[in-house]
Design a protein around this motif. Structure first.
Motif, PDB file in Angstrom:
ATOM      1  N   SER A  87       0.862  -1.195   0.000  1.00  0.00           N
ATOM      2  CA  SER A  87       0.000   0.000   0.000  1.00  0.00           C
ATOM      3  C   SER A  87       0.890   1.233   0.000  1.00  0.00           C
ATOM      4  CB  SER A  87      -0.949  -0.027   1.202  1.00  0.00           C
ATOM      5  OG  SER A  87      -1.957  -0.992   1.016  1.00  0.00           O
TER       6      SER A  87
ATOM      7  N   GLY B 289       6.028  -0.779   5.433  1.00  0.00           N
ATOM      8  CA  GLY B 289       6.045  -1.885   6.393  1.00  0.00           C
ATOM      9  C   GLY B 289       6.554  -3.176   5.789  1.00  0.00           C
ATOM     10  N   LEU B 290       6.302  -3.328   4.514  1.00  0.00           N
ATOM     11  CA  LEU B 290       6.694  -4.557   3.809  1.00  0.00           C
ATOM     12  C   LEU B 290       8.223  -4.668   3.746  1.00  0.00           C
ATOM     13  CD1 LEU B 290       5.338  -6.821   2.096  1.00  0.00           C
ATOM     14  CD2 LEU B 290       5.469  -5.285   0.136  1.00  0.00           C
TER      15      LEU B 290
ATOM     16  N   LEU C  74      -4.356  -1.753   9.313  1.00  0.00           N
ATOM     17  CA  LEU C  74      -4.543  -3.167   9.659  1.00  0.00           C
ATOM     18  C   LEU C  74      -3.707  -3.543  10.880  1.00  0.00           C
ATOM     19  CD1 LEU C  74      -4.533  -4.515   6.021  1.00  0.00           C
ATOM     20  CD2 LEU C  74      -6.474  -4.509   7.597  1.00  0.00           C
TER      21      LEU C  74
ATOM     22  N   GLY D 202      -2.126   1.399  14.550  1.00  0.00           N
ATOM     23  CA  GLY D 202      -2.161   2.843  14.350  1.00  0.00           C
ATOM     24  C   GLY D 202      -2.032   3.611  15.652  1.00  0.00           C
TER      25      GLY D 202
ATOM     26  N   GLY E 130      -6.251 -11.236   3.732  1.00  0.00           N
ATOM     27  CA  GLY E 130      -6.652 -10.929   2.366  1.00  0.00           C
ATOM     28  C   GLY E 130      -6.158  -9.548   1.984  1.00  0.00           C
TER      29      GLY E 130
HETATM   30  C1  LIG Z   1       9.021   6.060   9.008  1.00  0.00           C
HETATM   31  C2  LIG Z   1       7.931   5.245   9.655  1.00  0.00           C
HETATM   32  C3  LIG Z   1       7.136   5.829  10.637  1.00  0.00           C
HETATM   33  C4  LIG Z   1       6.122   5.092  11.251  1.00  0.00           C
HETATM   34  N1  LIG Z   1       5.342   5.694  12.208  1.00  0.00           N
HETATM   35  C5  LIG Z   1       4.322   4.996  12.758  1.00  0.00           C
HETATM   36  C6  LIG Z   1       3.473   5.594  13.743  1.00  0.00           C
HETATM   37  O1  LIG Z   1       3.656   6.736  14.135  1.00  0.00           O
HETATM   38  N2  LIG Z   1       2.459   4.850  14.247  1.00  0.00           N
HETATM   39  C7  LIG Z   1       2.225   3.571  13.849  1.00  0.00           C
HETATM   40  O2  LIG Z   1       1.270   2.966  14.339  1.00  0.00           O
HETATM   41  N3  LIG Z   1       3.004   2.978  12.933  1.00  0.00           N
HETATM   42  C8  LIG Z   1       4.044   3.655  12.395  1.00  0.00           C
HETATM   43  N4  LIG Z   1       4.866   3.046  11.491  1.00  0.00           N
HETATM   44  C9  LIG Z   1       4.637   1.625  11.172  1.00  0.00           C
HETATM   45  C10 LIG Z   1       3.614   1.504  10.074  1.00  0.00           C
HETATM   46  O3  LIG Z   1       2.312   1.649  10.592  1.00  0.00           O
HETATM   47  C11 LIG Z   1       3.721   0.110   9.417  1.00  0.00           C
HETATM   48  O4  LIG Z   1       5.024  -0.083   8.939  1.00  0.00           O
HETATM   49  C12 LIG Z   1       2.706  -0.066   8.299  1.00  0.00           C
HETATM   50  O5  LIG Z   1       2.676  -1.408   7.921  1.00  0.00           O
HETATM   51  C13 LIG Z   1       3.008   0.778   7.083  1.00  0.00           C
HETATM   52  O6  LIG Z   1       1.918   0.779   6.223  1.00  0.00           O
HETATM   53  P1  LIG Z   1       2.134   0.910   4.636  1.00  0.00           P
HETATM   54  O7  LIG Z   1       0.814   0.792   3.986  1.00  0.00           O
HETATM   55  O8  LIG Z   1       2.962   2.104   4.346  1.00  0.00           O
HETATM   56  O9  LIG Z   1       3.042  -0.371   4.411  1.00  0.00           O
HETATM   57  P2  LIG Z   1       3.145  -1.484   3.271  1.00  0.00           P
HETATM   58  O10 LIG Z   1       4.605  -1.770   3.197  1.00  0.00           O
HETATM   59  O11 LIG Z   1       2.459  -1.132   2.032  1.00  0.00           O
HETATM   60  O12 LIG Z   1       2.406  -2.700   3.950  1.00  0.00           O
HETATM   61  C14 LIG Z   1       2.907  -3.285   5.123  1.00  0.00           C
HETATM   62  C15 LIG Z   1       2.193  -4.595   5.359  1.00  0.00           C
HETATM   63  O13 LIG Z   1       0.833  -4.349   5.628  1.00  0.00           O
HETATM   64  C16 LIG Z   1       0.007  -5.273   4.936  1.00  0.00           C
HETATM   65  N5  LIG Z   1      -0.854  -4.522   4.032  1.00  0.00           N
HETATM   66  C17 LIG Z   1      -0.660  -3.265   3.575  1.00  0.00           C
HETATM   67  N6  LIG Z   1      -1.705  -2.886   2.858  1.00  0.00           N
HETATM   68  C18 LIG Z   1      -2.566  -3.919   2.822  1.00  0.00           C
HETATM   69  C19 LIG Z   1      -3.832  -4.116   2.217  1.00  0.00           C
HETATM   70  N7  LIG Z   1      -4.426  -3.144   1.526  1.00  0.00           N
HETATM   71  N8  LIG Z   1      -4.431  -5.318   2.379  1.00  0.00           N
HETATM   72  C20 LIG Z   1      -3.834  -6.301   3.078  1.00  0.00           C
HETATM   73  N9  LIG Z   1      -2.643  -6.157   3.693  1.00  0.00           N
HETATM   74  C21 LIG Z   1      -2.021  -4.972   3.558  1.00  0.00           C
HETATM   75  C22 LIG Z   1       0.898  -6.238   4.245  1.00  0.00           C
HETATM   76  O14 LIG Z   1       1.023  -7.379   5.078  1.00  0.00           O
HETATM   77  C23 LIG Z   1       2.214  -5.534   4.164  1.00  0.00           C
HETATM   78  O15 LIG Z   1       3.275  -6.424   4.298  1.00  0.00           O
HETATM   79  C24 LIG Z   1       5.904   3.751  10.874  1.00  0.00           C
HETATM   80  C25 LIG Z   1       6.717   3.163   9.897  1.00  0.00           C
HETATM   81  C26 LIG Z   1       7.722   3.900   9.298  1.00  0.00           C
HETATM   82  C27 LIG Z   1       8.589   3.237   8.260  1.00  0.00           C
END
Ligand SMILES: Cc1cc2nc3c(=O)[nH]c(=O)nc-3n(C[C@H](O)[C@H](O)[C@H](O)COP(=O)(O)OP(=O)(O)OC[C@H]3O[C@@H](n4cnc5c(N)ncnc54)[C@H](O)[C@@H]3O)c2cc1C
Length: 439
Positions: free
Chosen positions: A66, A70-71, A133, A136, A186
């Motif tokens: 997304s 996180g991936l 998911l 947060g 999913g």
């Molecule tokens: C710089 C940084 C700051 C952060 N700050 C915070 C914070 O303040 N608070 C907090 O709670 N978290 C924080 N995080 C952690 C963040 O919430 C997770 O890393 C989250 O997974 C990132 O979401 P994304 O959609 O960008 O990741 P992606 O890399 O797109 O997805 C991560 C994982 O989520 C799952 N996923 C994503 N989208 C979907 C979908 N549509 N359907 C099914 N599975 C899905 C998959 O398993 C995937 O492996 C931070 C991370 C970083 C790198």
């Protein structure tokens, strides 16, 4: 026939291999660059379902991208890049429809003119999908709870290629699992979230020098205990990073109220002799968010995180000791309680609702540090983590069964495993903090 050839036939113009710019975008995440077999970039839910059903039937792993924050880099199987799903729409009741690839900074900007917001992470570029998911933990967590607490409905494509509308009435157990169980069940193609009022915020930061860290820690705890749900704060202990950045405690704050109310609440901190800089003023919710670095910094972070049921003297002493060691160390204490703790432990998959704070402690070492040093630094960080319970997966960069087991109490993990067995028995969605199917 290769997966790329097959998916190119089934989804013309949506499947990409090496050489395509869409392949490069899809395989690049915050943590690095992978070498998957295929990147699919669907435009419709039906296209998501087609790609998922094909990969699941072949037993391939399906990674979902997304926001990409996180991936971990993926070196085989399929990446579904949801970049085209980035809708942000709000109705008159403050119900917000979000595409998983929307970024939280854009969500904050889109809601600002209505005085609304969704307490999400503290970083603009993080994606809606992974954070929503996973839990947060956002700036306003004491006022509005976790981001999952505001989730009302999702559209989910299961491993069988079925498209479900999942909410508390239609699929209560699956809806429970999706709120904190990560991407195990999913592909979510749409989220519906209730926004909250975020106007009238005042906040900023107080910086301290390093002369009396233990006193700052205790004063922060007392301020947060005395403050109500409206007062949100993180305390960060930063290592020195050159003459311009001497390190020391930094307290970030946000209150829904006035500046004089905020100064009254913070008086015990503001009175400390080690105060170096105070910056408090009215602030828009979106301005509390920060920009992410362009990629994972080239260090190893040796430590972990945990929920502290109580910010005890013992915990604060362990934090101060970890920070005082020779190795550069970062510590973050995020105040919880308030709305976060009013949600029942079994209402969502994030069960550690009695926590007073989330504690993150990491020694910062070069990537090639000697194993003996890494082990010693890990022991120092572990001395702090040992005083906490469980962990938050969003702040855990590594993946293992042990880490998954630390994220959920045993009964919660067993319940998640039963839901997993019902919707993804072949564990196609395993590129995550993996919940293995029960049975
Ligand atoms: C710089 C940084 C700051 C952060 N700050 C915070 C914070 O303040 N608070 C907090 O709670 N978290 C924080 N995080 C952690 C963040 O919430 C997770 O890393 C989250 O997974 C990132 O979401 P994304 O959609 O960008 O990741 P992606 O890399 O797109 O997805 C991560 C994982 O989520 C799952 N996923 C994503 N989208 C979907 C979908 N549509 N359907 C099914 N599975 C899905 C998959 O398993 C995937 O492996 C931070 C991370 C970083 C790198």
């Amino acid at each position: 026939m290769s997966l790329l050839t097959e998916l190119s036939e089934q989804l013309p113009g949506r499947a990409y291999g090496p050489g395509a710019s869409e392949f490069d975008t899809g395989r690049t995440v915050f943590a690095g660059v992978g070498e998957p077999d295929v990147v699919v970039r669907p435009h419709t839910v039906d296209e998501v379902a087609t790609a998922v059903a094909r990969a699941a039937a072949a037993g391939l792993s399906i990674a979902v991208r997304s926001g990409g924050h996180g991936l971990l880099p993926v070196d085989d199987g399929l990446v579904i890049d949801l970049a085209e799903f980035d809708t942000i729409e709000v109705d008159d009741a403050g119900l917000v429809t979000l595409g998983p690839a929307a970024h939280w900074g854009d969500v904050a900007a889109a809601l600002a003119s209505r005085g609304l917001g969704i307490s999400s992470g503290d970083t603009r570029q993080v994606g809606v999908g992974g954070l929503l998911l996973g839990g947060g933990v956002g700036w306003l967590v004491r006022t509005h709870g976790l981001t999952i607490d505001a989730l009302r409905e999702v559209e989910l494509v299961t491993a069988a290629g079925e498209v479900l509308t999942v909410n508390a009435e239609s699929h209560p157990e699956l809806f429970w699992a999706l709120r904190g169980g990560g991407g195990n069940f999913g592909v979510v193609t749409r989220f519906t979230v209730q926004a909250s009022p975020v106007d009238g915020l005042v906040g900023g930061s107080i910086h301290f020098d390093r002369s009396d860290v233990p006193t700052v820690l205790r004063a922060w705890r007392e301020v947060m205990r005395a403050g109500g749900d409206g007062l949100n704060s993180s305390l960060m202990l930063m290592p020195p990073m050159g003459p311009e950045m001497p390190g020391g405690p930094q307290v970030g704050i946000a209150l829904r109220g006035t500046e004089s109310e905020l100064r009254d609440l913070l008086a015990p901190l503001l009175a400390l002799p080690s105060v170096a800089k105070v910056d408090l003023a009215p602030v828009a919710y979106g301005d509390l968010l920060e920009d992410a670095p362009p990629g994972r910094p080239p260090f190893q972070f040796v430590g972990g995180n945990g929920f502290a049921p109580e910010v005890s003297d013992e915990l604060l002493e362990a934090v101060a000791a970890a920070y005082a060691r020779d190795v550069p160390t970062m510590v973050l204490l995020r105040a919880l309680g308030g709305a976060f703790s009013r949600v029942d432990a079994d209402a969502t998959a994030i069960a550690h609702r009695d926590a007073e704070a989330l504690v993150i402690v990491n020694g910062v070492l070069p990537a090639d540090a000697e194993p003996e040093l890494v082990t010693a630094v890990k022991a120092g960080s572990d001395a702090v983590i040992a005083l906490t319970t469980g962990s938050y997966g969003g702040f855990e960069a590594n993946r293992s069964d042990e880490i998954t087991a630390s994220m959920y109490p045993p009964a919660t993990l067993e319940r998640l495993r039963r839901v997993k067995a019902a919707v993804d028995p072949g564990n196609s969605f395993r590129r995550n903090h993996n919940i293995r199917p029960a049975g």
